[in-house]
Every structure is written in C-alpha cells, then in structure tokens.
Write a protein that holds these residues in place. Structure first.
Motif, PDB file in Angstrom:
ATOM      1  N   ASN A  26     -14.038  37.941  67.226  1.00 34.47           N
ATOM      2  CA  ASN A  26     -14.693  37.679  68.630  1.00 34.47           C
ATOM      3  C   ASN A  26     -14.870  35.972  68.832  1.00 34.47           C
ATOM      4  O   ASN A  26     -14.541  35.572  69.862  1.00 34.47           O
ATOM      5  N   ASP A  27     -15.526  35.620  67.557  1.00 36.53           N
ATOM      6  CA  ASP A  27     -15.569  34.031  67.858  1.00 36.53           C
ATOM      7  C   ASP A  27     -15.813  33.650  66.453  1.00 36.53           C
ATOM      8  O   ASP A  27     -15.734  34.386  65.615  1.00 36.53           O
ATOM      9  N   ARG A  28     -15.963  32.248  66.141  1.00 34.06           N
ATOM     10  CA  ARG A  28     -16.098  31.642  64.778  1.00 34.06           C
ATOM     11  C   ARG A  28     -17.657  31.137  64.677  1.00 34.06           C
ATOM     12  O   ARG A  28     -17.750  30.062  64.029  1.00 34.06           O
ATOM     13  N   LYS A  29     -18.473  31.775  65.252  1.00 33.30           N
ATOM     14  CA  LYS A  29     -19.927  31.215  65.053  1.00 33.30           C
ATOM     15  C   LYS A  29     -20.126  31.083  63.874  1.00 33.30           C
ATOM     16  O   LYS A  29     -21.118  30.121  63.684  1.00 33.30           O
ATOM     17  N   THR A  30     -20.095  31.977  62.915  1.00 32.56           N
ATOM     18  CA  THR A  30     -20.556  31.938  61.517  1.00 32.56           C
ATOM     19  C   THR A  30     -19.831  30.779  60.630  1.00 32.56           C
ATOM     20  O   THR A  30     -20.011  30.497  59.487  1.00 32.56           O
ATOM     21  N   ASP A  31     -18.644  30.219  61.260  1.00 28.71           N
ATOM     22  CA  ASP A  31     -18.006  29.237  60.342  1.00 28.71           C
ATOM     23  C   ASP A  31     -18.661  28.093  60.485  1.00 28.71           C
ATOM     24  O   ASP A  31     -18.850  27.634  61.909  1.00 28.71           O
ATOM     25  N   PRO A  32     -18.506  27.164  59.531  1.00 29.76           N
ATOM     26  CA  PRO A  32     -18.955  25.565  59.713  1.00 29.76           C
ATOM     27  C   PRO A  32     -17.895  25.038  60.848  1.00 29.76           C
ATOM     28  O   PRO A  32     -16.791  25.335  60.941  1.00 29.76           O
ATOM     29  N   PHE A  33     -18.489  23.906  61.329  1.00 24.25           N
ATOM     30  CA  PHE A  33     -17.597  22.991  62.244  1.00 24.25           C
ATOM     31  C   PHE A  33     -16.499  22.720  61.690  1.00 24.25           C
ATOM     32  O   PHE A  33     -15.474  23.020  62.459  1.00 24.25           O
ATOM     33  N   PHE A  34     -16.295  22.269  60.327  1.00 24.37           N
ATOM     34  CA  PHE A  34     -15.126  21.760  60.018  1.00 24.37           C
ATOM     35  C   PHE A  34     -13.958  22.870  59.554  1.00 24.37           C
ATOM     36  O   PHE A  34     -12.979  22.540  60.174  1.00 24.37           O
TER      37      PHE A  34
END
Ligand code: UDP
Ligand code: MG
Length: 317
Positions: A133-141
C-alpha cells in the motif's frame, strides 16, 4: 474440487529473534483457512535457512520435532534472499502442493492477506502478487532507490508494477513452468510477471519489522536491481551502439561542413576543429564497435541462459 494444499515459504537469515513468533502467527493463518474449508489440512510451512550464523536453524529443527508441518532446509552458506526463495519454490514443488505463498521472516507483510491470495487462487488465478500500500516503513534512501528501479525497469521494457514485492502466491502450474527456466540468476519478480499465467494483484499493508534488523544493504539491493535489468533487457547494450553511431555521424557532419566552408568561403577555422572532429569520429567509432560487440555478447548471454522458446498453454490430443 479437492481443497488445495498450501505451502508457505519463509526465507530466513539470522532471524532467531523472530522466527518462532512468525511460525506461530503463520499457523494461526493456516488453521483459520483450514477451519474455513479453504485449504487442505495437510498444508505446511517451508522454512529456508539462508546460512544463518545465529540459532535460527536450531529453532527451526526444534519446531520441526514438535510439529512435522514445519519443514525446511538449510543452505551451507549465505546465498542471498533470492536464492533462498528459489530453493523454497523448488522444495515445495518436490514435496508437493497446489499453491504456495512466500513471505518474509520478519512478517513485515500483513500475513492475513494470505486469505485474499487464496481466495483469488480459488477463483482461478495462477499468480497473486502482493502490492504494498505504501513504503512508510522504508527508510528514505530505500524508498528513493526502489522508485528509481521500477521506473528504470519499465523504461527498459520489463513491465513490473511498482511496489511489487516477493510476497505472492503461485500455483503448482507456475512452479512447473519455472522448471523450464534453468537460468542461474532467474529474476523471480520478472519471471512471474511475464510468464503469461493469469495474474491478480492484491494490496497489503507493510508493518515495521517484528525484531532484529534489515538484512539488506546498499550492495545487495544494487545486485538485485542490476540482475533485474540485465536479465530482462538488452536496451543498455543497444544504447551504447546508438550513442556511438550518432557521435560518429556528428563528427562526420562537422567535418564535411568544415571542408565545405574551406572550399567555398575560404573560411578555415583554427586547429581545434580538426581535434574535435577526429575526437568525435574516433570516439564514436570505438563506442559503436564496443556496442556491436555488446550485441553479440548479449546474444550469447540470452542463449546461454537457455530459456524455453515458448511454453504451451493447452494441448489437444
Ligand atoms: N533474507 C535471506 N537472505 C539474505 C537476506 C535476507 O534469506 O541474505 C531474508 C530475511 O530473513 C527475510 C527476507 O529475506 O525473511 C527479507 O529480508 P529483510 O526483512 O531483512 O529485508 P527488508 O524487509 O529490509 O527489505
Ligand atoms: Mg523485512
């Protein structure tokens, strides 16, 4: 129709902090689906230990002793998540199952989405791919590089939906076709996407890791991306050829223009023109030849992989 046997594949690398919890949670899902009459009671878990250096394998072996529905294998060393996944798929193909779901050991993917996967399978899908659904848990890089990777892949012609993951269900039919692809570096996300079987996408939520830390670093992600690009596209090779061709052409045109100016207008530029022209022509020719060789290397590469030329859908006999 008989109820399908479901095998859940879990690649594990140094996951001693999560694995037991994960196994328990996945059995909750399996038991629930058995109770709802959606899957057969001989459904099982298949854990692939990717050469962990901690107690992961001891835990898996103990869980197997307690419950024979926990199956699995251990690699002699760390081969990477994609190889673990591949071994899992081949393992359950040998053990036998009607469909199989792969999920990460940290259960970052919502395990209850497996029910939706199975529903789609029961409706006739051969491949059900999980889309985050999203990449909220991924670090920015990681977020940034992932977006760049999927954009590049699509420009290069390998159509992979963004936010795709290795959380997916595949049928035994897809597993059988996989046998026809003997290449050593099979890029699973590309393969399942282009194999030609009925594919359905299901959204799922991503959660933070249960415990421990991410096993991926910049280099392993780079390797995954490069393998994806080179095993599904020869466009970069062709780009070199085209670049070289136009550079040489440009040099040639400037050369002709200079000569014409000299003859008709007696307007001879200083020495720099000669240098630039020769630089462009020779640089271009070199690049062009390099690209041409690349085309042949690419051809050999495609052949060496020995992919099937076609896969039959239905045969009438
Ligand atoms: N994994 C593996 N071998 C590796 C690295 C990771 O089998 O060399 C497994 C890991 O145990 C987990 C899954 O691959 O089950 C995804 O890894 P991780 O959660 O560390 O990646 P992230 O979620 O950060 O992308
Ligand atoms: Mg993870």
């Amino acid at each position: 129709m008989n109820k399908p046997t479901l095998a859940i594949i879990v690649p594990c690398y140094n996951e001693e902090l999560c694995i037991e919890n994960t196994v328990n949670k996945l059995f909750l899902v399996i038991d629930d689906l058995i109770k709802k009459d959606k899957i057969s009671s001989d459904s099982y878990l298949y854990l692939v230990d990717d050469g962990s250096k901690d107690a992961t394998w001891d835990i898996i072996a103990r869980l197997h002793d307690e419950n024979k529905k926990v199956k699995g294998l251990k690699f002699i060393r760390n081969f990477g998540n994609q190889k673990a996944l591949l071994a899992g798929l081949e393992g359950v193909r040998e053990l036998g199952c009607d469909c199989t779901v792969s999920i990460d050991a940290d259960l970052q993917q919502d395990e209850w989405a497996i029910e939706k996967f199975v529903d789609e399978y029961l409706n006739g899908a051969d491949i059900v791919s999980g889309i985050r659904n999203d990449r909220k848990t991924d670090p920015f890089f990681k977020k940034l590089t992932a977006i760049m990777f999927y954009k590049t892949m699509n420009i290069l012609g390998a159509k992979i939906p963004p936010n795709h993951s290795d959380y997916r269900l595949v049928s035994s039919r897809a597993l059988k076709i996989m046998e026809l692809y003997p290449e050593k570096y099979l890029f699973l996300r590309g393969f399942f996407n282009e194999v030609g079987l009925k594919t359905v996408y299901v959204n799922f939520d991503v959660k933070p890791r249960l415990a421990g830390e991410s096993k991926f670093n910049f280099f392993s992600l780079m390797a995954l991306a490069l393998n994806g690009i080179t095993s599904y596209s020869v466009v970069p090779l062709r780009f070199v050829t085209v670049l070289g061709f136009f550079m040489a052409l440009f040099g040639l045109l400037v050369g002709i223009e200079t000569v014409i100016e000299k003859i008709f207008w007696h307007n001879s530029p200083n020495g720099w023109a000669t240098i630039i022209i020769l630089l462009c022509i020779f640089g271009g020719i070199q690049l062009f030849c390099l690209g041409l060789i690349g085309e042949y290397v690419g051809q050999v590469y495609r052949e060496v992989k020995a992919r099937p030329r076609y896969v039959k859908d239905i045969e009438l006999k």
